[in-house]
Structures are given as structure tokens and as C-alpha cells.
Design an enzyme around this catalytic site. Sequence first.
Site, PDB file in Angstrom:
ATOM      1  N   LYS A   3       7.640 -22.623  -0.863  1.00 32.76           N
ATOM      2  CA  LYS A   3       7.531 -23.411   0.368  1.00 32.76           C
ATOM      3  C   LYS A   3       7.570 -22.449   1.542  1.00 32.76           C
ATOM      4  CE  LYS A   3       7.467 -27.842   1.567  1.00 32.76           C
ATOM      5  NZ  LYS A   3       6.915 -29.012   0.878  1.00 32.76           N
ATOM      6  N   GLY A  11       8.249 -48.441   4.319  1.00 35.42           N
ATOM      7  CA  GLY A  11       7.250 -47.453   4.733  1.00 35.42           C
ATOM      8  C   GLY A  11       5.879 -47.836   4.226  1.00 35.42           C
ATOM      9  N   GLY A  32       2.866 -46.386   5.247  1.00 34.92           N
ATOM     10  CA  GLY A  32       1.910 -45.369   5.689  1.00 34.92           C
ATOM     11  C   GLY A  32       0.924 -45.058   4.587  1.00 34.92           C
ATOM     12  N   VAL A  77       1.098 -43.523   1.674  1.00 36.03           N
ATOM     13  CA  VAL A  77       1.506 -43.829   0.305  1.00 36.03           C
ATOM     14  C   VAL A  77       1.838 -45.316   0.159  1.00 36.03           C
ATOM     15  CG1 VAL A  77       3.321 -43.427  -1.392  1.00 36.03           C
ATOM     16  CG2 VAL A  77       2.328 -41.493  -0.175  1.00 36.03           C
ATOM     17  N   TYR A 117       0.999 -47.973   1.776  1.00 33.65           N
ATOM     18  CA  TYR A 117      -0.140 -48.906   1.840  1.00 33.65           C
ATOM     19  C   TYR A 117      -0.840 -49.010   0.472  1.00 33.65           C
ATOM     20  CZ  TYR A 117      -4.676 -50.902   2.753  1.00 33.65           C
ATOM     21  OH  TYR A 117      -5.792 -51.694   2.683  1.00 33.65           O
TER      22      TYR A 117
HETATM   23  P1  NAD Z   1       3.235 -41.490   6.400  1.00 36.80           P
HETATM   24  O1  NAD Z   1       3.750 -40.778   7.595  1.00 36.80           O
HETATM   25  O2  NAD Z   1       1.783 -41.784   6.280  1.00 36.80           O
HETATM   26  O3  NAD Z   1       3.996 -42.897   6.242  1.00 36.80           O
HETATM   27  C1  NAD Z   1       5.374 -43.054   6.427  1.00 36.80           C
HETATM   28  C2  NAD Z   1       5.575 -44.454   7.005  1.00 36.80           C
HETATM   29  O4  NAD Z   1       6.979 -44.688   7.064  1.00 36.80           O
HETATM   30  C3  NAD Z   1       5.027 -44.608   8.423  1.00 36.80           C
HETATM   31  O5  NAD Z   1       4.209 -45.769   8.498  1.00 36.80           O
HETATM   32  C4  NAD Z   1       6.285 -44.723   9.275  1.00 36.80           C
HETATM   33  O6  NAD Z   1       6.107 -45.568  10.413  1.00 36.80           O
HETATM   34  C5  NAD Z   1       7.260 -45.325   8.291  1.00 36.80           C
HETATM   35  N1  NAD Z   1       8.669 -45.119   8.615  1.00 36.80           N
HETATM   36  C6  NAD Z   1       9.259 -44.019   9.123  1.00 36.80           C
HETATM   37  N2  NAD Z   1      10.588 -44.217   9.266  1.00 36.80           N
HETATM   38  C7  NAD Z   1      10.834 -45.478   8.834  1.00 36.80           C
HETATM   39  C8  NAD Z   1      11.998 -46.273   8.710  1.00 36.80           C
HETATM   40  N3  NAD Z   1      13.185 -45.814   9.101  1.00 36.80           N
HETATM   41  N4  NAD Z   1      11.889 -47.532   8.221  1.00 36.80           N
HETATM   42  C9  NAD Z   1      10.679 -48.013   7.837  1.00 36.80           C
HETATM   43  N5  NAD Z   1       9.534 -47.296   7.925  1.00 36.80           N
HETATM   44  C10 NAD Z   1       9.609 -46.063   8.411  1.00 36.80           C
HETATM   45  O7  NAD Z   1       3.755 -40.656   5.147  1.00 36.80           O
HETATM   46  P2  NAD Z   1       3.242 -40.747   3.637  1.00 36.80           P
HETATM   47  O8  NAD Z   1       2.246 -39.690   3.398  1.00 36.80           O
HETATM   48  O9  NAD Z   1       2.938 -42.166   3.313  1.00 36.80           O
HETATM   49  O10 NAD Z   1       4.561 -40.294   2.866  1.00 36.80           O
HETATM   50  C11 NAD Z   1       5.656 -41.174   2.684  1.00 36.80           C
HETATM   51  C12 NAD Z   1       6.757 -40.461   1.904  1.00 36.80           C
HETATM   52  O11 NAD Z   1       6.246 -40.032   0.646  1.00 36.80           O
HETATM   53  C13 NAD Z   1       7.315 -39.202   2.575  1.00 36.80           C
HETATM   54  O12 NAD Z   1       8.681 -39.080   2.261  1.00 36.80           O
HETATM   55  C14 NAD Z   1       6.527 -38.077   1.909  1.00 36.80           C
HETATM   56  O13 NAD Z   1       7.228 -36.847   1.939  1.00 36.80           O
HETATM   57  C15 NAD Z   1       6.421 -38.617   0.501  1.00 36.80           C
HETATM   58  N6  NAD Z   1       5.295 -38.070  -0.265  1.00 36.80           N
HETATM   59  C16 NAD Z   1       4.022 -38.269   0.167  1.00 36.80           C
HETATM   60  C17 NAD Z   1       2.962 -37.786  -0.588  1.00 36.80           C
HETATM   61  C18 NAD Z   1       1.528 -38.039  -0.163  1.00 36.80           C
HETATM   62  O14 NAD Z   1       0.634 -37.905  -1.009  1.00 36.80           O
HETATM   63  N7  NAD Z   1       1.265 -38.412   1.070  1.00 36.80           N
HETATM   64  C19 NAD Z   1       3.197 -37.065  -1.785  1.00 36.80           C
HETATM   65  C20 NAD Z   1       4.514 -36.894  -2.218  1.00 36.80           C
HETATM   66  C21 NAD Z   1       5.552 -37.401  -1.437  1.00 36.80           C
END
Ligand code: NAD
Length: 349
Positions: free
Chosen positions: A79, A179, A181, A183, A185
Site C-alpha cells: 500500500k 451505503g 454508492g 458497491v 447500489y
Molecule cells: P462510494 O463512495 O461509492 O459509496 C459509499 C457510500 O456510502 C456513499 O454513497 C456515501 O454517501 C455513503 N456513506 C458514507 N458515510 C455514510 C454513513 N455514515 N451512513 C450511510 N451512508 C454513508 O464507495 P464504494 O466504492 O461503494 O465503497 C464502499 C465501501 O466498500 C468502502 O468501505 C470501500 O473501501 C469498500 N470497497 C469498495 C470496493 C469497490 O470495488 N469500490 C472494493 C472493496 C472494498
Amino acid sequence: MKTTTVDVPEHEQVIQFEDAASGLSGFIAIHSTQLGPAAGGVRMRPYGHRTEALNDALRLSRGMTYKNAAANLPLGGGKAVIIGDPSSDKSPALLRAFGRAVESLAGRYWTAEDMGMTPEDMAAIGTETRFVAGLADGEFASGDPSPVTARGIFNAIRTTARHRFGTADLAGKTVSVQGLGHVGYHLCRFLHGAGAKLIVTDIDAEQVARVAAEFSAMPVAPDAIYGAEADIFAPCAIGAILNETSIPLLKVGAVAGGANNQLATDADGQRLHQRGILYAPDFVANGGGIINVATEILRISNREEWVAGKLEALDRTMDRILARAITQSVSPNDVAEAIVHEILQQEAA
Ligand code: NAD
């Protein structure tokens, strides 16, 4: 560009990099290359202190060793962290300087996107190094990982349901999702397709309205998600949300979601176990994301088939973890860590 070695026990190699001309400052931590080149994203944050940035790099790189091993990938754990505010301190010169720091490790570390970084930033870094993934364009560009991440989480939810409720069929089961976002969705889309009832929350009202309309989901206020009555809780927002305050509120039989570092402390894994809530370890459940990125690093040409095979293997690992945790009546998180150690030991033998 000045790079210096930082001596850290448990880590194979840690470098500190400084580039006065561009203002670049940060660390690359290689925890292990036992299974292959270390892979893990670069995070840019306005860390308060250098030690805070170093500690984040050490903790996150160790986490990547676990995640990559659990996903059965020929990749180790690494990292990088850049100290600075991504909205004001990032510049093309800073990104190129970071690319040179990555290149100086000659392929022992592959970088990709993490918090504060975009696919465009990866392209800028890529002008100085080959060892970058998460690009938007190119022959092996892997694109947005979140649909694959969500597919892996969906599989984990089904497997967790089978162990906890005796059936992987989610029709009529209620899943609460925190959440919505990238993932969250896609996860809601899969869950709705499988006939699950959804209770959802997000701090972004637009995301909530969209998911409520598309997937007949019931919205609740952000703080109300912990007390929502459901079969499974799927955290897909931020870390450390399973803690001594939230765990007593939960009215679910299991927790399986995609957010990184869901347990605030190891003791919270025990807390869930003591409450009889089956926890699907996050670094296994969300392994689809790194599987997607790995197609780019490993230059996989039969991408869909390869990803499907890796997701199946990931699901079998989750199955093994939960089965052993239930048989031994211990926290699945402890079992997951033990299984990763077994994988690393087998490889070393
Ligand atoms: P993202 O930023 O697209 O979505 C996160 C969502 O969570 C946003 O809509 C945000 O408004 C919401 N949010 C933030 N704080 C909140 C709270 N206190 N209560 C309710 N909602 C809240 O991120 P993502 O890419 O969807 O990732 C989500 C999680 O999954 C993160 O922890 C990320 O590290 C993990 N992750 C993502 C991936 C990936 O492929 N994107 C892979 C592995 C792990």
C-alpha cells in the site's frame, strides 16, 4: 526525488519518498511478496503527522496480504500513502513523482486507486511507471471494480444465509444495506433480483431515492440502520461501524457486507460472536474488487471466465471459514486470519 528505507519489523520493505519540487511526501509499504508482487492502492489524505501516514500504510499493506491471499491471487500485500489534501495539493508533477517512486521498486509493488485518487491520476502516474493498475483505458484496463465487488458480496451473503438460516435462498429475506454508492447500489440490484426485501440508508438523499424507486427498498435514517430488524446487515459505506455502541443495537442474524475494516477492534468480532450474529469477514467478502484489478496486473485475456472462477473460489473460502467458525464456536474473523496464515505457510513450504 529522495527515497529512504524505513526499518519496520514484519514488513519486507518500507520506503519513504520526498520530492521537494512537487511537494510529494509519503510512504510505500510492502508487507509481503510471498505470493507475488505486492499489490494495493495509493491513498492520498491530509494526514496530521508523518507517523500517522506510516501507520496507515503499514496497517493497510498487511490487510492487502490477507485480502490477496484469501482471494487466491498470486499477489502479495502493499500500500502507498501520500500526505496531502487531494483537492488542493495534487498536481501532475506530484503524480509523476509518485510514479517514479513506484518505478524505483522495479515491480515489487503495483499501485492502483484508493481514497483520494481517480483513474485519471493513475494515467498520470503511468507516464513514469508500468506498475500501475486501475486505468480507464488500455488493452487490459479493468475499469470500475464495484460490480465485481458487489457480485462477490452477494455470494458471501448467500453463503452466510446458508450457514445461519439453513438456506442460501434470499427470496423473502430482509437485508439492511448501509451505503448506496458504487458497491451498495449494485449489491441492492443483485439482492432485489434474488427476491430479498431491502432496508437502505445513505447520507446522500439522492442515492436513497434512486435505490428506493428502482428496488422497492424501504429507506431509514442513517443512524436507524443499526436498529433495523432484518435477517442480514450489509455495511457498504465506511469502516469501524461494528463497535461497542452499534453491536448491542443490531437486530439481525448475520452481518455480510463490502466496507473495508468493518470491525472497530478485534474485540468487536468477539462481541458479534457472543451475540450469536454470524459475521462474514470483510476482507474475504469484498475480495471481488482486487480480483477485478488483478486482471489488469496479471494481463488476463479471458477476463470474464477468470473472474468467475476466482469469485467461485472466494465463495468456497468463505464457506470454509464460516463452517469452521461454527464448528469451533469461534469468531469467523479469527478463522479467516488463521486460514490466510495456512495459505501463506503452504506456499512457503
Ligand atoms: P462510494 O463512495 O461509492 O459509496 C459509499 C457510500 O456510502 C456513499 O454513497 C456515501 O454517501 C455513503 N456513506 C458514507 N458515510 C455514510 C454513513 N455514515 N451512513 C450511510 N451512508 C454513508 O464507495 P464504494 O466504492 O461503494 O465503497 C464502499 C465501501 O466498500 C468502502 O468501505 C470501500 O473501501 C469498500 N470497497 C469498495 C470496493 C469497490 O470495488 N469500490 C472494493 C472493496 C472494498
